[in-house]
Design an enzyme around this catalytic site. Structure first.
Site, mmCIF file in Angstrom:
data_model
loop_
_atom_site.group_PDB
_atom_site.id
_atom_site.type_symbol
_atom_site.label_atom_id
_atom_site.label_comp_id
_atom_site.label_asym_id
_atom_site.label_seq_id
_atom_site.Cartn_x
_atom_site.Cartn_y
_atom_site.Cartn_z
ATOM 1 N N ARG A 39 0.854 -1.213 0.000
ATOM 2 C CA ARG A 39 0.000 0.000 0.000
ATOM 3 C C ARG A 39 0.878 1.247 0.000
ATOM 4 O O ARG A 39 0.596 2.211 -0.695
ATOM 5 C CB ARG A 39 -0.919 0.024 1.230
ATOM 6 C CG ARG A 39 -1.775 -1.213 1.423
ATOM 7 C CD ARG A 39 -3.023 -1.217 0.552
ATOM 8 N NE ARG A 39 -3.864 -2.353 0.906
ATOM 9 C CZ ARG A 39 -3.844 -3.537 0.283
ATOM 10 N NH1 ARG A 39 -3.042 -3.723 -0.751
ATOM 11 N NH2 ARG A 39 -4.645 -4.514 0.673
ATOM 12 N N GLU A 183 -14.132 -15.127 8.706
ATOM 13 C CA GLU A 183 -14.020 -14.544 7.357
ATOM 14 C C GLU A 183 -13.629 -15.584 6.309
ATOM 15 O O GLU A 183 -12.447 -15.852 6.096
ATOM 16 C CB GLU A 183 -12.984 -13.406 7.352
ATOM 17 C CG GLU A 183 -12.855 -12.743 5.973
ATOM 18 C CD GLU A 183 -11.826 -11.602 5.915
ATOM 19 O OE1 GLU A 183 -11.140 -11.362 6.918
ATOM 20 O OE2 GLU A 183 -11.701 -10.976 4.860
ATOM 21 N N LYS A 225 -17.891 -12.506 8.225
ATOM 22 C CA LYS A 225 -17.335 -11.515 7.280
ATOM 23 C C LYS A 225 -17.160 -12.191 5.919
ATOM 24 O O LYS A 225 -16.104 -12.747 5.623
ATOM 25 C CB LYS A 225 -15.994 -10.987 7.812
ATOM 26 C CG LYS A 225 -15.291 -10.014 6.867
ATOM 27 C CD LYS A 225 -14.158 -9.257 7.535
ATOM 28 C CE LYS A 225 -13.359 -8.450 6.548
ATOM 29 N NZ LYS A 225 -12.434 -7.510 7.175
ATOM 30 N N SER A 295 -16.938 -4.347 6.819
ATOM 31 C CA SER A 295 -15.664 -4.499 7.532
ATOM 32 C C SER A 295 -14.598 -4.343 6.447
ATOM 33 O O SER A 295 -13.900 -5.285 6.096
ATOM 34 C CB SER A 295 -15.581 -5.878 8.201
ATOM 35 O OG SER A 295 -14.280 -6.063 8.735
#
Ligand code: 5MM
Length: 346
Positions: A39, A183, A225, A295
């Site tokens: 990122r 998740e 999730k 989320s």
């Protein structure tokens, strides 16, 4: 003994409900060191511990953000870091009414014998790590299983192995008075159709809830999730937003018991506006038995990260970008988002 168990359950249910409270959702800020580096590479910023701390501080202290954020998923490094005035992040978040959470899996690794598939690791020593994280302030945790769609995959056994690990993790969390976010992510990479995504998500959720039942996981004290049911990113004719909303709700209704208080979607590579629009359309299909919220990692952070670019002068405007996305997604949890809101200030 029975009394303890009942108390423990009511606290788990209280926290799970707070995580999916009306108008609010969860910020996924649990990028591991490798992911946050990617990122930062995109904004040409070196990934030092101080830059990672500063970026997380930017997000957590954004004025107006707490109104729309119920909890934040942290990473092992982040849960031990502090704001610039020396307040540990979990304490700071708690003071602002945001629940601190922690990613406890150690990543999706190649699944031996199953080319192209992964199994999420992190069960060894998890009981002890959960105890430490609870002492550091974590009230919920997250574990992500990754299911890729491709030629001949996913195989039923890779789905089963990942579902089994998710359920073992969830049971250990509840034993430690920590709410598990479960998740299972079906990736949207590739050119598959929305129908194929629905078929795979169906199989994954069926197996996950089967394993949660076998592991005696208390459904009222967990949050699911999942991915949305959506066309692959490279699909030729990607299904329109209304079809994504309808397929997602249809699939969830088939597999998620109403005892589960909430479903908090991952964004999975959708653009920020796409992720917000889908969530709002999904909520317009209510009433549904669960709270349906977000989320998001990338879909909440991308615009703020770009606005910041690592420059001190942009700190405030990046915080405004983050607060804006948090608000728009907060509105989407009750179907009140419209695309015209994108051009309005936060
Ligand atoms: C924030 O991203 C998390 C991934 O971190 P690692 O890959 O470094 O472990 C991720 O688990 C995230 O919480 C969910 O996938 C949701 O994020 P997106 O960006 O898909 O909304």
């Amino acid at each position: 003994m029975l009394e303890d168990w009942t108390m423990n359950r009511s606290e788990l249910a209280r926290v799970a409900n707070a995580m999916v409270a009306k108008n609010k959702g969860i910020l996924a800020a649990d990028e591991s060191t490798g992911t946050i580096k990617k990122r930062f590479d995109a904004i040409k910023l070196e990934s030092t511990e101080e830059h990672r701390r500063l970026y997380r501080e930017l997000l957590f202290t954004a004025p107006g953000g707490a109104e729309w954020i119920s909890g934040v998923i942290l990473y092992d490094e982040t849960i031990r870091q502090k704001t610039k005035d020396g307040t540990p992040f979990p304490e700071y978040l708690t003071k602002r009414g945001m629940l601190p959470g922690i990613k406890v899996d150690t990543g999706a690794k190649p699944f031996a014998g199953f080319a192209g598939e992964t199994i999420t690791e992190g069960l060894d020593g998890l009981r002890e790590r959960l105890g430490e994280y609870r002492n550091l302030g974590a009230r919920f945790a997250k574990w992500r299983a990754v299911i890729d769609i491709g030629d001949g995959i996913p195989t039923p056994y890779a789905i089963q192995a990942n579902a089994h690990a998710l359920a073992r993790y969830a049971a250990l969390c509840q034993e430690a008075d920590i709410v598990p976010i479960v998740e299972p992510e079906v990736l949207m990479d590739g050119a598959h159709s929305i129908e194929r995504c629905e078929q795979v998500t169906d199989a994954v959720l069926a197996r996950v809830f089967g394993e949660l039942f076998e592991h005696r996981v208390y459904l009222e004290g967990m949050v699911l999730k999942p991915n949305m049911v959506i066309s692959g990113k490279k699909a030729a004719n990607r299904a329109p937003p209304e079809a994504v909303a309808a397929a997602t709700v249809r699939c969830l209704k088939r597999h998620v018991p109403p005892a589960v208080p909430g479903i908090a979607f991952l964004s999975g590579g959708q653009s920020p506006t796409e992720a917000t629009q889908h969530l709002s359309l999904i909520n317009k299909l209510g009433p549904l038995p669960w709270s349906l919220t977000f989320s998001y990692g990338r879909a909440l952070q991308d615009t703020a990260l770009k606005a910041w670019g690592g420059a001190a002068a942009n700190f405030g405007s990046a915080q405004q970008e983050f607060a804006k996305r948090a608000k728009l997604n907060g509105l989407a949890t009750t179907g009140r988002y419209s695309q015209e809101m994108e051009s309005q200030a936060a």
